[in-house]
Design an enzyme around this catalytic site. Structure first.
Site, PDB file in Angstrom:
ATOM      1  N   LYS A  86      -7.631  34.639 124.987  1.00  6.04           N
ATOM      2  CA  LYS A  86      -6.422  34.953 125.566  1.00  6.04           C
ATOM      3  C   LYS A  86      -5.885  36.566 125.224  1.00  6.04           C
ATOM      4  O   LYS A  86      -4.946  37.059 125.507  1.00  6.04           O
ATOM      5  CB  LYS A  86      -5.378  34.151 124.872  1.00  6.04           C
ATOM      6  CG  LYS A  86      -5.079  32.768 125.432  1.00  6.04           C
ATOM      7  CD  LYS A  86      -4.030  31.921 124.871  1.00  6.04           C
ATOM      8  CE  LYS A  86      -4.305  30.401 124.795  1.00  6.04           C
ATOM      9  NZ  LYS A  86      -4.159  29.917 126.168  1.00  6.04           N
ATOM     10  N   ASP A 132       0.661  29.003 114.744  1.00  2.00           N
ATOM     11  CA  ASP A 132      -0.019  28.773 115.774  1.00  2.00           C
ATOM     12  C   ASP A 132       0.303  30.219 116.518  1.00  2.00           C
ATOM     13  O   ASP A 132       1.343  30.241 117.277  1.00  2.00           O
ATOM     14  CB  ASP A 132       0.172  27.563 116.604  1.00  2.00           C
ATOM     15  CG  ASP A 132      -0.257  27.824 117.984  1.00  2.00           C
ATOM     16  OD1 ASP A 132      -1.159  28.923 118.423  1.00  2.00           O
ATOM     17  OD2 ASP A 132      -0.307  26.715 119.031  1.00  2.00           O
ATOM     18  N   GLN A 167      -0.419  32.733 121.308  1.00  2.59           N
ATOM     19  CA  GLN A 167       0.522  33.414 122.270  1.00  2.59           C
ATOM     20  C   GLN A 167       0.964  34.748 121.559  1.00  2.59           C
ATOM     21  O   GLN A 167       1.412  35.658 122.382  1.00  2.59           O
ATOM     22  CB  GLN A 167       1.380  32.644 123.095  1.00  2.59           C
ATOM     23  CG  GLN A 167       1.065  31.539 123.630  1.00  2.59           C
ATOM     24  CD  GLN A 167       0.452  32.004 124.795  1.00  2.59           C
ATOM     25  OE1 GLN A 167       0.433  33.080 125.339  1.00  2.59           O
ATOM     26  NE2 GLN A 167      -0.472  30.915 125.619  1.00  2.59           N
ATOM     27  N   HIS A 218       2.339  23.446 121.094  1.00  2.67           N
ATOM     28  CA  HIS A 218       1.332  23.167 121.925  1.00  2.67           C
ATOM     29  C   HIS A 218       0.535  21.803 121.239  1.00  2.67           C
ATOM     30  O   HIS A 218       0.694  21.443 120.204  1.00  2.67           O
ATOM     31  CB  HIS A 218       0.368  24.479 122.281  1.00  2.67           C
ATOM     32  CG  HIS A 218      -0.692  24.527 122.995  1.00  2.67           C
ATOM     33  ND1 HIS A 218      -1.811  23.428 122.606  1.00  2.67           N
ATOM     34  CD2 HIS A 218      -0.752  24.942 124.263  1.00  2.67           C
ATOM     35  CE1 HIS A 218      -2.639  23.650 123.838  1.00  2.67           C
ATOM     36  NE2 HIS A 218      -2.189  24.498 124.622  1.00  2.67           N
ATOM     37  N   CYS A 252       0.226  21.705 128.331  1.00  2.52           N
ATOM     38  CA  CYS A 252      -0.187  21.008 126.972  1.00  2.52           C
ATOM     39  C   CYS A 252       1.095  21.022 125.930  1.00  2.52           C
ATOM     40  O   CYS A 252       0.910  21.265 124.727  1.00  2.52           O
ATOM     41  CB  CYS A 252      -1.112  21.648 126.330  1.00  2.52           C
ATOM     42  SG  CYS A 252      -2.744  21.778 127.453  1.00  2.52           S
TER      43      CYS A 252
HETATM   44  C1  LIG Z   1       0.595  28.141 122.011  1.00  6.26           C
HETATM   45  C2  LIG Z   1      -0.636  27.610 122.218  1.00  6.26           C
HETATM   46  N1  LIG Z   1      -1.723  27.125 121.116  1.00  6.26           N
HETATM   47  C3  LIG Z   1      -2.768  26.665 121.330  1.00  6.26           C
HETATM   48  C4  LIG Z   1      -3.282  27.062 122.608  1.00  6.26           C
HETATM   49  C5  LIG Z   1      -4.895  26.277 122.467  1.00  6.26           C
HETATM   50  O1  LIG Z   1      -5.744  27.231 122.682  1.00  6.26           O
HETATM   51  P1  LIG Z   1      -7.380  26.895 123.001  1.00  6.26           P
HETATM   52  O2  LIG Z   1      -7.413  25.959 124.017  1.00  6.26           O
HETATM   53  O3  LIG Z   1      -8.096  28.518 123.108  1.00  6.26           O
HETATM   54  O4  LIG Z   1      -7.645  26.504 121.494  1.00  6.26           O
HETATM   55  C6  LIG Z   1      -2.860  27.667 123.415  1.00  6.26           C
HETATM   56  C7  LIG Z   1      -3.589  27.650 124.949  1.00  6.26           C
HETATM   57  O5  LIG Z   1      -2.967  27.253 125.893  1.00  6.26           O
HETATM   58  C8  LIG Z   1      -1.458  28.104 123.352  1.00  6.26           C
HETATM   59  O6  LIG Z   1      -0.693  28.595 124.313  1.00  6.26           O
END
Ligand SMILES: Cc1ncc(COP(=O)(O)O)c(C=O)c1O
Length: 413
Positions: A229, A203, A206, A127, A371
């Protein structure tokens, strides 16, 4: 037709989520939890009760109510620590979201410990939250970025892991792709990275909401995730880090709460975790996240995972049997090797058009690049349509999705 997974009582769970009540009487199939989950009444009540009975700033007041506010905030930290198997709650830092957690690591730990020419190993399926902070740091410091590729069937390509680890100081990897659902083998990657002398950043945005998580078992040094999430509110994220690494990380933001002393010619930092929590923190949001975690614990994370494997398996079978070659499913074919995230293409309908027709049928999905633009390029697409599942979804939702895709065929086919 849907038969039910028999693992979670979805009908009972739905009754805990007021969003379903507020949409009663019209089609409402929410399949966008990978973007943000819905909130149970337990979370709304915990936040309401906090504001109605206890609100005061934390770590400051000496009056009873302020002490109670601090106790609820710090209690939420203990709850989160337990949920992820952290042995010390001082290793649990509250942030605004996982994006901030990962920026904290790149900017503060990376800023202090990485030098020009140092290698950071990333993956093509990250992401932007786990890419752009490293791109920014690479630009500022002259780092070398390397990438693990993605195989045609949507797995992480580990065939050249050893070579790419040579000289690496950091390995930053997702625990679950938000596009493909892929679950990279974090533990073996972390072990290999440590053997090569690299720090491992995961990260887990998910992952933590969907799979029982034990940070010690993951084997990482830093793990970030985000409250919204996992049934919690927006505005709160978590960074877990190994104590010695957090100790060796300079503060990220400066201001109140993160200091022990301030003089006109300098300051000393507070101890963990408050060193990284400058200013008034997201108190009600932490309380809400604590309630979200307790709700997930009540559902039992092993049951949550088993349920999602069953629903995802049903979706993979249903969609491929019903639509054949007209529908392309991205990511691993085995539901046990992936999370409940399903990116697909249908005929040559643009994902935004597809999502719009699904919306007219009451089915909420996400369309776009999610993203993850480098991953989109690797897949050879500009965007995908993505359906994602959580505790309140079942096979009937998959059937509704399939019916709605038939409507897309009628409009565009
Ligand atoms: C794998 C992953 N990393 C990071 C994020 C970013 O999350 P946040 O916008 O809550 O910081 C997301 C959200 O879509 C995600 O799916």
């Amino acid at each position: 037709m849907a038969v039910g997974t028999g693992v979670l009582d979805v009908a009972a769970i739905r009754r805990e989520f007021p969003i379903y009540d507020s949409h009663a009487g019209r089609p409402f199939v929410f399949l966008d939890s990978a973007a943000s989950s819905q909130k149970p009444q337990t979370v709304l009540d915990a936040m309401d009760d906090y504001y109605a009975t206890t609100h005061a700033n934390v770590h400051r007041g000496v009056y009873e109510m302020a002490e109670e506010a601090t106790a609820r905030y710090e209690g939420a930290r203990e709850t989160v620590a337990r949920f992820i198997g952290a042995s010390r709650s001082r290793e649990v830092v509250f942030t605004k979201n996982v994006t901030e957690s990962l920026n904290l690591v790149a900017s503060s730990w990376g800023g202090a410990h990485l030098r020009a020419g140092d290698v950071v190993l990333l993956t093509e399926m990250e992401h932007h939250s786990n890419l752009v902070p490293w791109l920014m740091l690479a630009e500022a410091k002259g780092l070398e970025l390397r990438y693990l590729g993605v195989t045609d069937d949507g797995r992480l390509d580990l065939s050249d892991l050893e070579a790419k680890l040579d000289g690496a100081r950091v390995v930053a990897v997702t625990a679950m792709s938000n596009v493909l659902g892929t679950l990279p083998p974090v533990r073996p990657i972390a072990d290999a990275a440590h053997a090569a002398g690299a720090v491992v950043v995961v990260d887990a945005a998910q992952y933590v909401p969907h799979l029982a998580t034990d940070v010690a078992e993951l084997g990482a040094d830093f793990v970030g995730f985000t409250g919204h999430k996992m049934l919690g509110p927006t505005g709160i994220g978590v960074l877990w880090g190994r104590e010695e690494l957090l100790d060796a990380t300079p503060p990220f933001l400066g201001g109140g709460s993160m200091i022990r002393d301030v003089r006109l010619d300098g300051f000393t930092s507070n101890e963990l975790p408050w060193k990284f929590e400058a200013g008034t923190p997201p108190i009600a949001e932490a309380v809400g996240l604590g309630a979200a975690v307790r709700t997930l614990e009540r559902y039992d994370m092993r049951a949550v995972r088993a349920h999602e494997v069953a629903v995802t398996g049903y979706a993979l079978r249903t969609l491929s049997e019903r639509f054949g070659d007209d529908l392309v499913l991205h990511g691993p074919a085995d539901p046990c090797a992936r999370g409940g995230v399903l990116s697909f293409a249908f005929l040559d309908v643009h994902p935004h058009d597809l999502a719009q027709v699904l919306d007219a049928e009451g089915v909420c999905v996400r369309a776009g690049h999610h993203c993850a633009k480098p991953l989109m390029r690797r897949m050879g697409v500009g965007a995908t349509t993505r359906a994602s599942f959580y505790v309140y979804n079942d096979e009937a939702d998959v059937d509704a999705l399939a019916e709605a895709i038939e409507a897309v065929r009628r409009v565009f086919g």
